[in-house]
Design a protein around this motif. Structure first.
Motif, PDB file in Angstrom:
ATOM      1  N   PHE A   1       0.848  -1.182   0.000  1.00 11.02           N
ATOM      2  CA  PHE A   1       0.000   0.000   0.000  1.00 11.02           C
ATOM      3  C   PHE A   1       0.887   1.238   0.000  1.00 11.02           C
ATOM      4  O   PHE A   1       1.682   1.428   0.914  1.00 11.02           O
ATOM      5  CB  PHE A   1      -0.899  -0.015   1.236  1.00 11.02           C
ATOM      6  N   VAL A   2       0.824   2.031  -1.056  1.00 13.39           N
ATOM      7  CA  VAL A   2       1.672   3.223  -1.120  1.00 13.39           C
ATOM      8  C   VAL A   2       1.164   4.228  -0.102  1.00 13.39           C
ATOM      9  O   VAL A   2      -0.023   4.578  -0.099  1.00 13.39           O
ATOM     10  CB  VAL A   2       1.628   3.827  -2.540  1.00 13.39           C
ATOM     11  N   ALA A   3       2.070   4.688   0.744  1.00 15.62           N
ATOM     12  CA  ALA A   3       1.670   5.609   1.804  1.00 15.62           C
ATOM     13  C   ALA A   3       0.948   6.810   1.185  1.00 15.62           C
ATOM     14  O   ALA A   3       1.416   7.381   0.203  1.00 15.62           O
ATOM     15  CB  ALA A   3       2.901   6.080   2.553  1.00 15.62           C
ATOM     16  N   GLY A   4      -0.201   7.127   1.747  1.00 10.04           N
ATOM     17  CA  GLY A   4      -0.914   8.321   1.310  1.00 10.04           C
ATOM     18  C   GLY A   4      -1.966   8.056   0.261  1.00 10.04           C
ATOM     19  O   GLY A   4      -2.723   8.961  -0.092  1.00 10.04           O
ATOM     20  N   LEU A   5      -2.054   6.798  -0.258  1.00 10.77           N
ATOM     21  CA  LEU A   5      -3.097   6.479  -1.230  1.00 10.77           C
ATOM     22  C   LEU A   5      -4.219   5.693  -0.553  1.00 10.77           C
ATOM     23  O   LEU A   5      -3.989   5.013   0.452  1.00 10.77           O
ATOM     24  CB  LEU A   5      -2.524   5.613  -2.360  1.00 10.77           C
ATOM     25  N   LEU A   6      -5.404   5.766  -1.114  1.00 14.87           N
ATOM     26  CA  LEU A   6      -6.473   4.879  -0.665  1.00 14.87           C
ATOM     27  C   LEU A   6      -6.146   3.453  -1.101  1.00 14.87           C
ATOM     28  O   LEU A   6      -5.365   3.257  -2.038  1.00 14.87           O
ATOM     29  CB  LEU A   6      -7.814   5.314  -1.280  1.00 14.87           C
ATOM     30  N   ASP A   7      -6.729   2.470  -0.472  1.00 15.46           N
ATOM     31  CA  ASP A   7      -6.447   1.082  -0.793  1.00 15.46           C
ATOM     32  C   ASP A   7      -7.165   0.685  -2.085  1.00 15.46           C
ATOM     33  O   ASP A   7      -8.159   1.300  -2.485  1.00 15.46           O
ATOM     34  CB  ASP A   7      -6.917   0.180   0.370  1.00 15.46           C
ATOM     35  N   CYS A   8      -6.627  -0.342  -2.740  1.00 18.01           N
ATOM     36  CA  CYS A   8      -7.259  -0.870  -3.961  1.00 18.01           C
ATOM     37  C   CYS A   8      -8.439  -1.759  -3.572  1.00 18.01           C
ATOM     38  O   CYS A   8      -8.571  -2.134  -2.408  1.00 18.01           O
ATOM     39  CB  CYS A   8      -6.237  -1.689  -4.746  1.00 18.01           C
ATOM     40  N   PRO A   9      -9.306  -2.120  -4.547  1.00 17.44           N
ATOM     41  CA  PRO A   9     -10.387  -3.068  -4.253  1.00 17.44           C
ATOM     42  C   PRO A   9      -9.813  -4.451  -3.953  1.00 17.44           C
ATOM     43  O   PRO A   9      -8.738  -4.798  -4.451  1.00 17.44           O
ATOM     44  CB  PRO A   9     -11.194  -3.116  -5.558  1.00 17.44           C
ATOM     45  N   HIS A  10     -10.510  -5.241  -3.146  1.00 15.21           N
ATOM     46  CA  HIS A  10     -10.085  -6.598  -2.816  1.00 15.21           C
ATOM     47  C   HIS A  10     -11.198  -7.577  -3.172  1.00 15.21           C
ATOM     48  O   HIS A  10     -12.385  -7.228  -3.127  1.00 15.21           O
ATOM     49  CB  HIS A  10      -9.751  -6.707  -1.325  1.00 15.21           C
ATOM     50  N   TYR A  11     -10.819  -8.810  -3.518  1.00 18.53           N
ATOM     51  CA  TYR A  11     -11.786  -9.837  -3.915  1.00 18.53           C
ATOM     52  C   TYR A  11     -11.393 -11.175  -3.316  1.00 18.53           C
ATOM     53  O   TYR A  11     -10.217 -11.467  -3.127  1.00 18.53           O
ATOM     54  CB  TYR A  11     -11.809  -9.975  -5.445  1.00 18.53           C
ATOM     55  N   THR A  12     -12.401 -12.004  -3.012  1.00 18.98           N
ATOM     56  CA  THR A  12     -12.170 -13.376  -2.572  1.00 18.98           C
ATOM     57  C   THR A  12     -13.283 -14.249  -3.147  1.00 18.98           C
ATOM     58  O   THR A  12     -14.117 -13.768  -3.928  1.00 18.98           O
ATOM     59  CB  THR A  12     -12.089 -13.467  -1.031  1.00 18.98           C
TER      60      THR A  12
END
Ligand code: 4HQ
Length: 250
Positions: free
Chosen positions: A175-186
């Motif tokens: 996770f790049v500091a300062g960015l929102l997180d990407c979508p996750h899937y399972t």
């Protein structure tokens, strides 16, 4: 041996802190002695029959304040108990807004005393004399400082080397500091007719890394563009963001 985070908490409701000492990552941190948490209750520093911990505000008006004498005694005991010249923090809406940069800054202190206020707060002279820093977890009014203190402790515990296992720390690293997180899937691969993005099933780890980074950049651009203004993007990040913008259908 990784340096442990020593936290003393001043609170009228010490049992609330079981929410972090009894569950999850923070419980494991306590078990591994990477996080040491002790509480001091102003009520234990009262001397009257009713164990009074609140007092009326000068000037009248609604609500009460925390009574000065037991509060100051509890703060002094907590500072003594935690030792190592702890940084004393008061949680309040009047404080500096906590974000990940603030967490990084506070991670420099290996021992902290967190003062969790109740009622309408504490006497200003106590803040001036006994508090080093005021911090807020957001522009809203809660019933006490215990939940803000737990938020801060959780965020700081994750910064202590050894608290996050390899699996979690790898996630943090991606996770790049300062960015929102990407979508996750399972599982399942198809949910309500919606398929998992094929790149995530490809097994191509660098393509997956690039997709996740592009999604984080794109999401940040769409939802919190102001976060991008303070970031120095790498050439790859800028290229991925430009591509996301070019493909984005409003
Ligand atoms: C006296 N007490 C009032 C309510 N309170 C907060 O709302 C708060 N603390 O930290 N961020 C916040 N927002 C804590 C202190």
């Amino acid at each position: 041996m990784a340096q442990a985070l020593q936290v003393g908490v001043v609170s009228l409701f010490p049992d609330m802190f079981q929410a972090i000492t009894e569950y999850g990552v923070t419980r494991r941190a306590v078990e591994q002695q990477l996080l040491q948490l002790h509480t001091w209750n102003p009520r234990d520093f009262t001397h009257d029959k009713h164990r009074t911990v609140d007092d009326r505000p000068y000037g009248g008006g609604p609500g009460m304040l925390m009574m000065v004498e037991p509060l100051r005694a509890a703060i002094a005991a907590a500072k003594e108990g935690v030792g190592d010249n702890p940084r004393v923090i008061y949680l309040s809406p009047q404080g500096k807004k906590l974000d990940q940069q603030g967490v990084q800054y506070l991670s420099q202190f290996s021992s902290l005393v967190l003062v969790a206020g109740r009622y309408e707060g504490i006497d200003e002279r106590v803040i001036e004399a006994d508090i080093d820093e005021e911090w807020s977890i957001g522009d809203f009014v809660l019933s006490g400082g215990e939940l803000p203190a737990m938020v801060m402790i959780d965020a700081l515990a994750r910064q202590v080397p050894g608290v996050l296992g390899h699996q979690d720390s790898a996630a943090e690293d991606s996770f790049v500091a300062g960015l929102l997180d990407c979508p996750h899937y399972t599982r399942p691969e198809t949910l309500d007719g919606k398929k998992v993005p094929s790149v995530l099933l490809s097994g191509n780890h660098d393509k997956i890394r690039q997709w996740r980074l592009q999604q984080a950049l794109g999401r940040t651009w769409l939802r919190r563009p102001e976060l991008l203004t303070d970031l120095a993007l790498t050439d790859e990040q800028q290229r991925l963001l430009d591509e996301f913008k070019a493909n984005y259908q409003l």
